[in-house]
Design a protein around this motif. Structure first.
Motif, PDB file in Angstrom:
ATOM      1  N   VAL A  27       0.818  -1.216   0.000  1.00  0.00           N
ATOM      2  CA  VAL A  27       0.000   0.000   0.000  1.00  0.00           C
ATOM      3  C   VAL A  27       0.852   1.267   0.000  1.00  0.00           C
ATOM      4  CG1 VAL A  27      -1.951  -1.140   1.116  1.00  0.00           C
ATOM      5  CG2 VAL A  27      -0.233   0.016   2.523  1.00  0.00           C
ATOM      6  N   MET A  28       2.149   1.138   0.242  1.00  0.00           N
ATOM      7  CA  MET A  28       3.060   2.272   0.113  1.00  0.00           C
ATOM      8  C   MET A  28       3.952   2.066  -1.109  1.00  0.00           C
ATOM      9  SD  MET A  28       2.706   4.769   2.226  1.00  0.00           S
ATOM     10  CE  MET A  28       4.297   5.608   2.210  1.00  0.00           C
ATOM     11  N   PRO A  29       4.305   3.148  -1.798  1.00  0.00           N
ATOM     12  CA  PRO A  29       5.154   3.014  -2.983  1.00  0.00           C
ATOM     13  C   PRO A  29       6.507   2.409  -2.618  1.00  0.00           C
ATOM     14  CG  PRO A  29       4.224   5.231  -2.838  1.00  0.00           C
ATOM     15  CD  PRO A  29       3.929   4.555  -1.545  1.00  0.00           C
ATOM     16  N   PRO A  30       6.997   1.460  -3.394  1.00  0.00           N
ATOM     17  CA  PRO A  30       8.337   0.930  -3.156  1.00  0.00           C
ATOM     18  C   PRO A  30       9.386   2.017  -3.355  1.00  0.00           C
ATOM     19  CG  PRO A  30       7.089  -0.497  -4.639  1.00  0.00           C
ATOM     20  CD  PRO A  30       6.310   0.767  -4.500  1.00  0.00           C
ATOM     21  N   ILE A  31      10.518   1.861  -2.694  1.00  0.00           N
ATOM     22  CA  ILE A  31      11.645   2.770  -2.869  1.00  0.00           C
ATOM     23  C   ILE A  31      12.537   2.160  -3.951  1.00  0.00           C
ATOM     24  CG2 ILE A  31      13.531   4.000  -1.737  1.00  0.00           C
ATOM     25  CD1 ILE A  31      12.122   3.334   0.946  1.00  0.00           C
ATOM     26  N   TYR A  32      12.447   2.687  -5.141  1.00  0.00           N
ATOM     27  CA  TYR A  32      13.215   2.144  -6.266  1.00  0.00           C
ATOM     28  C   TYR A  32      14.605   2.770  -6.269  1.00  0.00           C
ATOM     29  CZ  TYR A  32       8.983   0.014  -8.195  1.00  0.00           C
ATOM     30  OH  TYR A  32       7.859  -0.754  -8.389  1.00  0.00           O
ATOM     31  N   MET A  33      15.555   2.059  -5.674  1.00  0.00           N
ATOM     32  CA  MET A  33      16.909   2.586  -5.557  1.00  0.00           C
ATOM     33  C   MET A  33      17.743   2.365  -6.818  1.00  0.00           C
ATOM     34  SD  MET A  33      16.869   4.009  -2.619  1.00  0.00           S
ATOM     35  CE  MET A  33      18.589   4.386  -2.327  1.00  0.00           C
ATOM     36  N   CYS A  77      10.110  17.406  -8.943  1.00  0.00           N
ATOM     37  CA  CYS A  77      10.752  17.452  -7.633  1.00  0.00           C
ATOM     38  C   CYS A  77      12.267  17.593  -7.774  1.00  0.00           C
ATOM     39  CB  CYS A  77      10.391  16.215  -6.827  1.00  0.00           C
ATOM     40  SG  CYS A  77       8.676  16.248  -6.267  1.00  0.00           S
ATOM     41  N   PHE A  78      12.864  18.250  -6.780  1.00  0.00           N
ATOM     42  CA  PHE A  78      14.275  18.612  -6.829  1.00  0.00           C
ATOM     43  C   PHE A  78      14.952  18.307  -5.490  1.00  0.00           C
ATOM     44  CE2 PHE A  78      11.924  21.124  -9.841  1.00  0.00           C
ATOM     45  CZ  PHE A  78      12.721  21.092 -10.980  1.00  0.00           C
ATOM     46  N   ALA A  79      16.277  18.465  -5.495  1.00  0.00           N
ATOM     47  CA  ALA A  79      17.061  18.140  -4.309  1.00  0.00           C
ATOM     48  C   ALA A  79      16.856  19.130  -3.170  1.00  0.00           C
ATOM     49  CB  ALA A  79      18.547  18.072  -4.677  1.00  0.00           C
ATOM     50  N   SER A  80      16.348  20.326  -3.465  1.00  0.00           N
ATOM     51  CA  SER A  80      16.082  21.338  -2.433  1.00  0.00           C
ATOM     52  C   SER A  80      15.188  22.414  -3.031  1.00  0.00           C
ATOM     53  CB  SER A  80      17.391  21.976  -1.941  1.00  0.00           C
ATOM     54  OG  SER A  80      17.972  22.764  -2.972  1.00  0.00           O
ATOM     55  N   GLY A  81      14.684  23.303  -2.178  1.00  0.00           N
ATOM     56  CA  GLY A  81      13.908  24.437  -2.671  1.00  0.00           C
ATOM     57  C   GLY A  81      14.757  25.349  -3.540  1.00  0.00           C
ATOM     58  N   CYS A  82      16.016  25.563  -3.142  1.00  0.00           N
ATOM     59  CA  CYS A  82      16.916  26.394  -3.950  1.00  0.00           C
ATOM     60  C   CYS A  82      17.196  25.750  -5.303  1.00  0.00           C
ATOM     61  CB  CYS A  82      18.223  26.641  -3.194  1.00  0.00           C
ATOM     62  SG  CYS A  82      18.080  27.862  -1.857  1.00  0.00           S
ATOM     63  N   SER A 240      16.727  12.010  -4.032  1.00  0.00           N
ATOM     64  CA  SER A 240      16.927  10.564  -4.039  1.00  0.00           C
ATOM     65  C   SER A 240      15.585   9.848  -3.870  1.00  0.00           C
ATOM     66  CB  SER A 240      17.858  10.154  -2.898  1.00  0.00           C
ATOM     67  OG  SER A 240      17.168  10.218  -1.652  1.00  0.00           O
ATOM     68  N   PRO A 241      15.497   8.575  -4.285  1.00  0.00           N
ATOM     69  CA  PRO A 241      14.260   7.818  -4.066  1.00  0.00           C
ATOM     70  C   PRO A 241      13.868   7.750  -2.589  1.00  0.00           C
ATOM     71  CG  PRO A 241      15.663   6.684  -5.642  1.00  0.00           C
ATOM     72  CD  PRO A 241      16.470   7.815  -5.094  1.00  0.00           C
ATOM     73  N   MET A 242      14.854   7.645  -1.698  1.00  0.00           N
ATOM     74  CA  MET A 242      14.540   7.612  -0.267  1.00  0.00           C
ATOM     75  C   MET A 242      13.914   8.927   0.185  1.00  0.00           C
ATOM     76  SD  MET A 242      14.368   6.138   2.649  1.00  0.00           S
ATOM     77  CE  MET A 242      15.353   4.653   2.576  1.00  0.00           C
ATOM     78  N   ASP A 243      14.454  10.068  -0.292  1.00  0.00           N
ATOM     79  CA  ASP A 243      13.875  11.366   0.045  1.00  0.00           C
ATOM     80  C   ASP A 243      12.436  11.465  -0.456  1.00  0.00           C
ATOM     81  OD1 ASP A 243      16.247  12.063   1.221  1.00  0.00           O
ATOM     82  OD2 ASP A 243      16.934  13.348  -0.410  1.00  0.00           O
ATOM     83  N   CYS A 244      12.192  10.960  -1.660  1.00  0.00           N
ATOM     84  CA  CYS A 244      10.834  10.984  -2.214  1.00  0.00           C
ATOM     85  C   CYS A 244       9.891  10.151  -1.361  1.00  0.00           C
ATOM     86  CB  CYS A 244      10.836  10.472  -3.658  1.00  0.00           C
ATOM     87  SG  CYS A 244      11.721  11.535  -4.812  1.00  0.00           S
TER      88      CYS A 244
END
Length: 386
Positions: A27-33, A77-82, A240-244
């Protein structure tokens, strides 16, 4: 015939972009590393995925979810707001003119003034609460109007609809972008008010747990989206996929957390307004706020950010901050824990002192990110420190 009802925000936050994993039923998206993906033959991948800088299944779910929450069509999506803002600025033609608010976040100003100005970009700062100031700042090269509302750290409220109408009249080919970090899509949806682009530092309320850095852009225009997708891939400033995954986890409780942030902030703002040691409380939910009426029209609630100044001035700031026990002295905002900071020395130190003073970022100004702890405990901590 019964018309189809639009799902509520909470339902979209939990379900948009993903139902369950087709392979396992998770039910949660897999982390595709995975960094790369097998191909059937040269140039013919098994699926849409070839290389994870270009596209990643976990990131795809997050981008679709955020686009849905902002009532947009395309999310990136990006690595940071900046990194998100950097990508947007790279999409502008050489010699472009950008209009930003006078109290814009220090990192935004640093990016414009120290990175893009030497490369030929020009910018003008003005008090955007007065639409006439924006009109006067527009010139033939204006390609981007960048709003923060509520702004950081003075919590100014800018009329998105009015600026959108002005842009359409004076520079229809320019983009109107709204940094929606303080409000989140739960409290405000700028695309519905005429904006072309919504930006987030997902590090803040969307992440909500002070454990991930990220950024996002959401748009409706497909041509603009394709330009941004190209830059996202070409420059590689991706999360990164983990951050997502962490952001997707957090979004599911965004509405619950924001209700608690707003309740606590309103309670604290009212209490501090009558405290003898506090000379000024800036909070859009107070009737004393100069744009309070606009905030009631434009936002669904007033957020979890408060700025204050102390009666005893700058000399009282450090002793006050040191006495706090629950509030943590730290940069950033939007986490479940209450944070507090001194903008002149911390988040807005990149802004020259003369400019800070001119626009009202006094040396005695303190910015509070009200968390979701028991509000009585937060009030007790503030009172004992004051």
């Amino acid at each position: 015939m019964v018309s189809k009802k639009e799902p509520g925000f909470a339902t979209k936050a939990i379900h948009a972009g993903f139902s369950h994993d087709k392979a396992t039923g998770a039910v949660m998206p897999p982390i595709y590393m995975a960094s790369t993906y097998a191909q059937l033959s040269p140039g013919h991948p098994i699926s849409k995925y070839e290389y994870s800088r270009t596209a990643n299944p976990t990131r795809d779910v997050l981008e679709a979810n955020l686009a849905t929450l902002e009532n947009g069509r395309f999310g990136l999506c990006f690595a940071s707001g900046c990194a998100a803002l950097n990508t947007l600025l790279q999409a502008l033609p050489s010699g472009s003119h950008v209009i930003i608010s006078d109290d814009v976040y220090g990192g935004t100003l640093r990016l414009l003034s120290q990175i893009f100005t030497p490369m030929g970009l020009h910018y003008t700062q003005c008090d955007m609460t007065d639409i006439n100031n924006i009109e006067q700042a527009i010139n033939e090269n204006t390609q981007l109007i960048w709003l923060e509302t509520p702004s950081n750290p003075l919590l100014k409220i800018i009329d998105i609809t009015a600026v959108a109408q002005l842009k359409q009249q004076k520079c229809p080919n320019a983009w109107l972008a709204v940094d929606n970090t303080f409000a989140t899509p739960y409290l405000q949806t700028p695309l519905d008010l005429g904006a072309d682009i919504v930006c987030h530092s997902t590090t803040k309320y969307i992440g909500g747990h002070s454990d991930v850095i990220g950024g996002a852009l959401i748009v409706n225009n497909e041509t603009l989206a394709q330009k941004l997708y190209f830059l996202q891939n070409a420059t590689g400033s991706i999360p990164s996929p983990m951050d997502c995954y962490l952001l997707l986890r957090s979004i599911k409780t965004l509405h619950v957390r924001m209700n608690a942030h707003c309740h606590n902030a309103k309670t604290i703002a009212k209490a501090l307004s009558s405290h003898p040691k506090v000379s000024r409380v800036i909070y859009p939910g107070l009737s004393t706020h100069p744009e309070h009426y606009l905030a009631t029209k434009q936002m669904r609630d007033f957020g979890g950010m408060i700025s204050i100044t102390l009666t005893d001035g700058p000399k009282a700031v450090i002793p006050f901050l040191k006495k706090l026990k629950i509030f943590t002295l730290a940069e950033s905002l939007g986490g479940v824990e209450s944070l507090i900071e001194h903008p002149a020395v911390m988040t807005h130190a990149a802004i020259p002192a003369e400019h800070r003073k001119k626009i009202g970022i006094e040396d005695s100004l303190i910015r509070i990110s009200v968390g979701i702890e028991a509000v009585d405990d937060l009030l007790e901590d503030l009172n004992q420190a004051l």
